[in-house]
Enzyme design. Structure first.
Site, PDB file in Angstrom:
ATOM      1  N   GLY A  72      -0.996   3.739  -2.300  1.00  6.05           N
ATOM      2  CA  GLY A  72       0.412   3.621  -1.676  1.00  6.05           C
ATOM      3  C   GLY A  72       0.512   3.526  -0.289  1.00  6.05           C
ATOM      4  O   GLY A  72       1.272   2.677   0.369  1.00  6.05           O
ATOM      5  N   ASN A 152       9.748  11.588  -0.802  1.00 10.52           N
ATOM      6  CA  ASN A 152       8.801  12.651  -1.416  1.00 10.52           C
ATOM      7  C   ASN A 152       8.824  13.900  -1.287  1.00 10.52           C
ATOM      8  O   ASN A 152       8.286  14.804  -1.966  1.00 10.52           O
ATOM      9  CB  ASN A 152       7.434  12.007  -1.164  1.00 10.52           C
ATOM     10  N   GLN A 180       7.627   7.385  -5.174  1.00 12.51           N
ATOM     11  CA  GLN A 180       7.841   8.493  -5.903  1.00 12.51           C
ATOM     12  C   GLN A 180       8.885   8.084  -7.068  1.00 12.51           C
ATOM     13  O   GLN A 180       8.826   8.682  -8.154  1.00 12.51           O
ATOM     14  CB  GLN A 180       8.473   9.543  -5.417  1.00 12.51           C
ATOM     15  N   SER A 200       1.963   3.530  -6.390  1.00 16.66           N
ATOM     16  CA  SER A 200       0.792   4.159  -6.388  1.00 16.66           C
ATOM     17  C   SER A 200       0.590   4.865  -7.688  1.00 16.66           C
ATOM     18  O   SER A 200       1.545   5.165  -8.271  1.00 16.66           O
ATOM     19  CB  SER A 200       0.617   5.165  -5.379  1.00 16.66           C
ATOM     20  N   ALA A 201      -0.515   4.443  -8.356  1.00 17.24           N
ATOM     21  CA  ALA A 201      -0.770   4.981  -9.764  1.00 17.24           C
ATOM     22  C   ALA A 201      -0.992   6.231  -9.823  1.00 17.24           C
ATOM     23  O   ALA A 201      -0.398   6.815 -10.846  1.00 17.24           O
ATOM     24  CB  ALA A 201      -1.968   4.093 -10.221  1.00 17.24           C
ATOM     25  N   THR A 238     -13.896  -6.585  -3.982  1.00 16.84           N
ATOM     26  CA  THR A 238     -13.866  -6.611  -5.467  1.00 16.84           C
ATOM     27  C   THR A 238     -12.755  -5.696  -6.175  1.00 16.84           C
ATOM     28  O   THR A 238     -12.821  -4.527  -5.597  1.00 16.84           O
ATOM     29  CB  THR A 238     -15.270  -6.300  -5.943  1.00 16.84           C
ATOM     30  N   CYS A 327       0.673  20.253   6.702  1.00 10.57           N
ATOM     31  CA  CYS A 327      -0.285  21.212   7.080  1.00 10.57           C
ATOM     32  C   CYS A 327      -1.115  20.542   7.730  1.00 10.57           C
ATOM     33  O   CYS A 327      -1.985  19.768   7.525  1.00 10.57           O
ATOM     34  CB  CYS A 327      -0.737  21.713   5.883  1.00 10.57           C
TER      35      CYS A 327
HETATM   36  N1  PLP Z   1       4.710   7.189  -0.129  1.00 12.15           N
HETATM   37  C1  PLP Z   1       5.202   8.000  -0.709  1.00 12.15           C
HETATM   38  C2  PLP Z   1       6.503   7.993  -0.880  1.00 12.15           C
HETATM   39  C3  PLP Z   1       4.459   9.114  -1.113  1.00 12.15           C
HETATM   40  O1  PLP Z   1       4.874  10.370  -1.623  1.00 12.15           O
HETATM   41  C4  PLP Z   1       3.016   8.812  -1.071  1.00 12.15           C
HETATM   42  C5  PLP Z   1       2.124   9.821  -1.320  1.00 12.15           C
HETATM   43  O2  PLP Z   1       2.242  11.263  -1.279  1.00 12.15           O
HETATM   44  C6  PLP Z   1       2.472   7.767  -0.567  1.00 12.15           C
HETATM   45  C7  PLP Z   1       3.434   7.036  -0.177  1.00 12.15           C
HETATM   46  C8  PLP Z   1       0.856   7.688  -0.309  1.00 12.15           C
HETATM   47  O3  PLP Z   1       0.366   7.091  -1.516  1.00 12.15           O
HETATM   48  P1  PLP Z   1      -1.140   7.443  -1.977  1.00 12.15           P
HETATM   49  O4  PLP Z   1      -1.267   8.871  -1.972  1.00 12.15           O
HETATM   50  O5  PLP Z   1      -1.404   6.585  -3.108  1.00 12.15           O
HETATM   51  O6  PLP Z   1      -1.847   6.929  -0.646  1.00 12.15           O
END
Ligand code: PLP
Length: 386
Positions: A72, A152, A180, A200-201, A238, A327
């Site tokens: 993501g 998130n 999310q 994001s998977a 790839t 953190c």
């Molecule tokens: N965007 C949001 C809203 C997220 O909550 C997160 C991960 O916590 C990300 C992007 C990043 O995704 P990834 O962990 O796949 O890099």
């Protein structure tokens, strides 16, 4: 074995059994490189293209591109940096509560001379549409607006349809981070004016290390990774075939279960909040009064307790949750999201995030509702005696 209650699904989720099953052959006999012209390669290519169609289909997108990425974070970066590098005179507007992947990418563009604006949110975490409208009216130049579908840390859902209407009226490109929201909300991207969407998977019960940027309409992007020209030249390298197949399976399963699962998680989340509020009436549930929240996330600020001690004590009792804040090197800092919502330093720092998912059961909620207040009282007693 020690009982563990995992309430950190917004950080990552365990892989769903169906996903593991779908990925299996691609980690084994079906190992081909999709760019190879022989049978192994062709089989891999077929699997990648089928996965692409499945995800676009689940989003209701008939006329759009999907670029597989590594996360993501990479999808957000491709949207912002890809646009910003393509348009030297670009203007970037993003909300103050975006994920760091957006905020840091915008900051990198700003350092290279692009104009960047941040839109504030109100005390419920909802975007100030008037500020967006004023910014959009101010100037004529290529503009990218980035507003996440849902946050998130708090789960607060943004008024994306209204943001999209404003952007459309001013000819601005809209990117939304739905990392999310995917699988939790009923959104058909194809019915909206959002032009770029990050996914994001691993938040959906899929594997880590695979994400996607969906692009609808004629958006011009500069790649971040150059090489063999995979993913229509926008993401060379790839393809992660097993990850891509697992991603599509996770999207299919979570879409099929979405209505039932979201209602189930919503009820469990409400029970958790009610249980904690009853035991600790002084807590604040951040974003609780927002018009809409994701069903599986709750952000709770707890006064008069050392939050690091609480997180450690919860961990010792087998409860896995997140600090609602960033953190860094062992210390808990107030999160930019809590700050943007107007929480002062102590409240913002004293925030934890609990997030539920496909493996969460009612007994997990009962356990945490009983354990967390007990630990808060124990830490307060200890601190008072010290
Ligand atoms: N965007 C949001 C809203 C997220 O909550 C997160 C991960 O916590 C990300 C992007 C990043 O995704 P990834 O962990 O796949 O890099």
């Amino acid at each position: 074995m020690r009982r563990t209650v995992y309430l950190d699904y917004a950080a990552t989720s365990p892989i769903r059994p169906q996903v593991r099953g779908a990925m299996g052959p691609f980690n084994d006999a079906a190992f081909g490189n999709p760019s190879s012209i022989h049978a192994h390669g062709r089989d891999a290519r077929v699997a990648v293209e089928a996965a692409r169609r499945r995800i676009l289909g689940a989003l209701g997108v008939s006329d759009g591109r999907l670029i597989f990425t590594g996360s993501g974070t990479e999808s957000d970066n491709l949207a912002l940096l890809g646009f910003g590098r393509r348009h030297p005179d670009a203007r970037i507007i993003c909300s103050a509560v975006e994920h760091k992947a957006v905020i840091a990418a915008a900051a990198a563009l700003q350092a290279r001379g692009r104009q960047v604006h941040s839109i504030p949110v109100n005390e419920h975490g909802v975007l100030d549409l008037q500020v967006l409208e004023a910014l959009l009216s101010a100037e004529e130049r290529p503009t990218l607006v980035s507003v996440m579908w849902a946050n998130n840390e708090t789960g607060v859902v943004q008024p994306i349809e209204r943001v999209a209407a404003l952007c459309q009226a001013r000819g601005a490109i809209l990117h939304s981070d739905a990392v999310q929201a995917m699988g939790k909300l009923d959104f058909r991207l194809g019915d909206t004016a959002v032009q770029m969407l990050s996914l994001s998977a691993h938040k959906l019960g899929g594997p880590k290390g695979i994400g996607a940027l969906v692009v609808c309409g004629p958006v011009e992007l500069e790649p971040l990774v150059y090489g063999g020209g995979q993913e229509s030249g926008l993401r060379s390298g790839t393809e992660n075939v097993a990850g891509i197949v697992g991603f599509a399976e996770a999207v299919a399963v979570s879409s099929a279960e979405r209505e039932r699962e979201s209602a189930r998680l919503h009820a469990l989340r409400d029970r958790l909040e009610a249980g904690l509020r009853e035991a600790l009436p002084e807590i604040v549930v951040n974003g609780a009064a927002a018009p809409q929240r994701l069903p599986h996330i709750t952000s709770i600020s707890i006064p008069d307790v050392d939050i690091e001690s609480l997180l450690t004590a919860l961990d010792l009792e087998g409860v896995c949750v997140s600090s609602g804040s960033a953190c860094t090197t062992g210390s808990v800092e107030a999160s930019h999201v809590a700050r943007a919502m107007g929480l002062d330093g102590d409240w913002a720092r004293n925030t934890i995030r609990l997030s539920l998912g496909w493996g969460t059961e009612a007994e997990d909620i009962e356990y945490v509702s009983a354990t967390l207040p007990k630990l808060v009282r124990r830490i307060r007693d200890f601190t008072a005696r010290a």
